[in-house]
Design a protein around this motif. Sequence first.
Motif, PDB file in Angstrom:
ATOM      1  N   ALA A  91       0.859  -1.355  -0.326  1.00 32.67           N
ATOM      2  CA  ALA A  91      -0.074   0.354  -0.429  1.00 32.67           C
ATOM      3  C   ALA A  91       0.837   1.407   0.270  1.00 32.67           C
ATOM      4  N   ASP A  92       1.206   2.223  -1.031  1.00 25.95           N
ATOM      5  CA  ASP A  92       2.441   3.059  -1.216  1.00 25.95           C
ATOM      6  C   ASP A  92       1.467   4.384  -1.308  1.00 25.95           C
ATOM      7  N   ASP A  93       1.592   5.043  -0.243  1.00 24.40           N
ATOM      8  CA  ASP A  93       0.551   6.181  -0.771  1.00 24.40           C
ATOM      9  C   ASP A  93       0.220   6.878  -1.673  1.00 24.40           C
ATOM     10  N   ALA A  94       2.156   7.408  -1.504  1.00 19.72           N
ATOM     11  CA  ALA A  94       2.062   8.087  -3.178  1.00 19.72           C
ATOM     12  C   ALA A  94       2.514   7.767  -3.954  1.00 19.72           C
ATOM     13  N   TRP A  95       2.859   5.961  -4.556  1.00 17.18           N
ATOM     14  CA  TRP A  95       2.612   5.270  -5.713  1.00 17.18           C
ATOM     15  C   TRP A  95       0.709   6.043  -5.872  1.00 17.18           C
ATOM     16  N   LEU A  96      -0.263   5.809  -5.209  1.00 25.86           N
ATOM     17  CA  LEU A  96      -1.469   5.520  -5.283  1.00 25.86           C
ATOM     18  C   LEU A  96      -1.888   6.902  -5.679  1.00 25.86           C
ATOM     19  N   ALA A  97      -1.562   7.850  -4.627  1.00 27.19           N
ATOM     20  CA  ALA A  97      -1.703   9.954  -5.193  1.00 27.19           C
ATOM     21  C   ALA A  97      -1.258   9.498  -6.771  1.00 27.19           C
ATOM     22  N   ALA A  98      -0.291   9.293  -6.914  1.00 27.85           N
ATOM     23  CA  ALA A  98      -0.061   9.945  -9.003  1.00 27.85           C
ATOM     24  C   ALA A  98      -0.381   8.867  -9.616  1.00 27.85           C
ATOM     25  N   PHE A  99      -0.863   7.957  -9.488  1.00 28.90           N
ATOM     26  CA  PHE A  99      -1.530   7.097  -9.877  1.00 28.90           C
ATOM     27  C   PHE A  99      -3.010   7.669 -10.278  1.00 28.90           C
ATOM     28  N   ALA A 100      -3.817   7.540  -9.033  1.00 33.76           N
ATOM     29  CA  ALA A 100      -4.987   8.132  -9.477  1.00 33.76           C
ATOM     30  C   ALA A 100      -5.079   9.375 -10.485  1.00 33.76           C
ATOM     31  N   ASP A 101      -4.091  10.506  -9.675  1.00 38.56           N
ATOM     32  CA  ASP A 101      -4.177  11.751 -10.505  1.00 38.56           C
ATOM     33  C   ASP A 101      -4.051  11.418 -12.285  1.00 38.56           C
ATOM     34  N   GLY A 102      -3.326  10.514 -12.461  1.00 37.05           N
ATOM     35  CA  GLY A 102      -3.314  10.331 -13.908  1.00 37.05           C
ATOM     36  C   GLY A 102      -4.551   9.703 -14.466  1.00 37.05           C
ATOM     37  N   PHE A 103      -4.838   8.981 -13.825  1.00 40.80           N
ATOM     38  CA  PHE A 103      -6.208   8.272 -13.974  1.00 40.80           C
ATOM     39  C   PHE A 103      -7.355   9.214 -14.255  1.00 40.80           C
ATOM     40  N   TYR A 104      -7.501  10.168 -13.463  1.00 40.86           N
ATOM     41  CA  TYR A 104      -8.539  10.997 -12.558  1.00 40.86           C
ATOM     42  C   TYR A 104      -8.700  12.154 -14.811  1.00 40.86           C
ATOM     43  N   ALA A 105      -6.837  12.420 -14.558  1.00 43.11           N
ATOM     44  CA  ALA A 105      -7.002  13.147 -15.646  1.00 43.11           C
ATOM     45  C   ALA A 105      -7.127  12.684 -16.944  1.00 43.11           C
TER      46      ALA A 105
ATOM     47  N   GLN B 308     -21.847  -7.278  24.847  1.00 44.69           N
ATOM     48  CA  GLN B 308     -19.735  -6.699  25.144  1.00 44.69           C
ATOM     49  C   GLN B 308     -19.168  -6.899  23.443  1.00 44.69           C
ATOM     50  N   PRO B 309     -18.032  -5.607  23.064  1.00 47.81           N
ATOM     51  CA  PRO B 309     -17.623  -5.348  21.428  1.00 47.81           C
ATOM     52  C   PRO B 309     -17.502  -6.801  21.048  1.00 47.81           C
ATOM     53  N   PRO B 310     -17.952  -6.699  19.862  1.00 49.96           N
ATOM     54  CA  PRO B 310     -17.645  -8.793  19.345  1.00 49.96           C
ATOM     55  C   PRO B 310     -15.567  -7.893  18.994  1.00 49.96           C
ATOM     56  N   GLN B 311     -15.069  -8.960  19.829  1.00 48.05           N
ATOM     57  CA  GLN B 311     -13.606  -9.579  19.301  1.00 48.05           C
ATOM     58  C   GLN B 311     -12.267  -9.651  18.346  1.00 48.05           C
ATOM     59  N   MET B 312     -12.931  -9.435  16.991  1.00 50.98           N
ATOM     60  CA  MET B 312     -13.131 -10.006  15.615  1.00 50.98           C
ATOM     61  C   MET B 312     -13.371  -8.935  15.209  1.00 50.98           C
ATOM     62  N   THR B 313     -12.424  -8.747  14.473  1.00 49.01           N
ATOM     63  CA  THR B 313     -13.140  -7.320  12.721  1.00 49.01           C
ATOM     64  C   THR B 313     -13.039  -8.072  11.908  1.00 49.01           C
ATOM     65  N   GLY B 314     -13.640  -7.767  10.129  1.00 51.33           N
ATOM     66  CA  GLY B 314     -13.137  -8.300   9.291  1.00 51.33           C
ATOM     67  C   GLY B 314     -12.172  -8.381   8.647  1.00 51.33           C
ATOM     68  N   TYR B 315     -11.498  -9.484   7.500  1.00 55.36           N
ATOM     69  CA  TYR B 315     -10.258  -9.550   7.739  1.00 55.36           C
ATOM     70  C   TYR B 315     -10.247  -8.125   5.678  1.00 55.36           C
ATOM     71  N   ASP B 316      -8.943  -7.357   5.840  1.00 50.50           N
ATOM     72  CA  ASP B 316      -8.884  -6.435   5.400  1.00 50.50           C
ATOM     73  C   ASP B 316      -6.806  -7.018   5.253  1.00 50.50           C
ATOM     74  N   HIS B 317      -7.422  -7.451   3.458  1.00 54.43           N
ATOM     75  CA  HIS B 317      -6.261  -6.939   2.652  1.00 54.43           C
ATOM     76  C   HIS B 317      -4.872  -6.650   2.529  1.00 54.43           C
ATOM     77  N   PHE B 318      -4.970  -5.344   3.327  1.00 51.27           N
ATOM     78  CA  PHE B 318      -4.059  -4.504   3.572  1.00 51.27           C
ATOM     79  C   PHE B 318      -3.626  -4.248   5.342  1.00 51.27           C
ATOM     80  N   ALA B 319      -4.117  -4.947   5.908  1.00 49.00           N
ATOM     81  CA  ALA B 319      -4.088  -4.578   7.483  1.00 49.00           C
ATOM     82  C   ALA B 319      -2.808  -4.439   7.498  1.00 49.00           C
TER      83      ALA B 319
END
Lengths: 319, 319
Positions: A91-105, B308-319
Amino acid sequence: MPGEFDLIRRHFSRPAMHTALAGGDDAALVVPRPDMQLAVSTDMLVAGTHFFADTDPTDLGWKALAVNVSDLAAMGAEPRWAFLALALPAADDAWLAAFADGFYACAEAFGVDLAGGDTTRGPLNLCVTVVGEAPAGQAVTRAGARPGDELWVSGRPGRAALGLWALRDGLALSGEGRARCLAALHRPQPRVALGLALRGLASAMLDVSDGLIGDLGHILEGSRCGAQIETAALPLENLLDCGAPHDAALRALLSGGDDYELLFTATAARHADIAALADRLDLPLHCIGQLNDRPGEMLLRAADGSLQPPQMTGYDHFA
Amino acid sequence: MPGEFDLIRRHFSRPAMHTALAGGDDAALVVPRPDMQLAVSTDMLVAGTHFFADTDPTDLGWKALAVNVSDLAAMGAEPRWAFLALALPAADDAWLAAFADGFYACAEAFGVDLAGGDTTRGPLNLCVTVVGEAPAGQAVTRAGARPGDELWVSGRPGRAALGLWALRDGLALSGEGRARCLAALHRPQPRVALGLALRGLASAMLDVSDGLIGDLGHILEGSRCGAQIETAALPLENLLDCGAPHDAALRALLSGGDDYELLFTATAARHADIAALADRLDLPLHCIGQLNDRPGEMLLRAADGSLQPPQMTGYDHFA
């Protein structure tokens, strides 16, 4: 620790213009205009196969959408909605920001809403699906060409291939020529206005993504025709003036992909209409040959009148 | 030396039923029925992230389409067209044949035309885009739940997670239970008939792909509500009867993804209608809790009345 959903929201949440429900639900909701048929195209771009992994992400964002918009242009369909699925190694924030800029352009340039998508972890892979509209029955396929039709190509085909060879193989070009060829490679211009204007004029059409010769083969197959190309009519000057040697220029023009110019056919009676269109759109349109009734035959006529089959074919990802 | 185009043609060319132009052109052409809005969803499945690289290709073909069809079901949209983009490390004929068999089995089961796609070389990646139709204004989103609405889940959620844990972590199940859980994992059944029947009944809906608790969070966020789940109402018996220990069963039910059951809300006044629907569809539907006016709050009420609040959350591909 931004999660998947945060990443998507942050970079791909610019407002949609003509989408009933964009992103964030199980599916996007879109409302086609009355009496329209929909053109839908999907392209998958893989790092190492379709682009260098270190390609500038803004260019990549532009191109990922542009090549799909080009498919709609080649049908004479108006681009309306795009869906983007992305696999990223991290999950590369800077890469995604730049990619999104080009895509939206690109999206803004062609009136496309990014209406939905998916993001996941994996080797870098971009899959874009686009949906366009054309009045029912007016889309232009590959199957409508007839013997006697003239064969046309738009713009300056071959520059993207020269740009690729300059980058990858060290092909020498002039300074300005190299810049023009890299721009053609990295920022292809889908010919949307041309594609829309050719509804009712072109008998068959496609965009050149795998090389002019290879893609012409698809029109010939779809329309059960043959074709003869006039070597003297090929727009080589647009490649020679970038400093390319004659052989490289010819090969780039005939077998280089990635320009996304439109290749189309039309009856000779519409020649003047098409020439006028070139003026109106300020886009060169070249009549480079003619179709005949010998299915599958493809010949180049040289300046001395001799005929020979082309020596190159289009790029095939599994050849 | 089969080329890209031959591969596509050979394995993915079964006739389309309701598509104006399928495959082989720049874009597919489809004609929506009058007064319909379109639901569009894209999912990307990556080897190693979403499935094991050695997964049976027939199962994988089924699942790649099924998870997308499930997104349409969750909107109350009727599945109509699919587009398949595939990146493959090599052109493996037997693998493609088996994958196509599974994909088409799912397409035929749910009335979907494979209308177009793309195939390329690269690390194994499947991107499917589906398009469905719903009468304008009748699609069910995540945003319509109101305080007081009852919370329902379909089927036998948690079995797919148990199957995954059996395969990956060696979780012991009974012989028959293991088979049921692997079937849930490999051949999920999108709840299309249920999704269509819930138009006009459900106030909010989604399919459980990332875990019941995590996905419920999306309804609560979209609808600005809170929820209380009755632990005693959770359909644990469907997991216990597969031989799962109680703790694993509870965790699978609350946080396991991949079942693609529908999670939905409806006013208490429609309780009997929904119970009748369960009978008509021969599909268990479980009322597991109620929504309230405390946005974002999610609590489990235990048998002893404690919250009580649930102890587990969903799967996140970038977590």
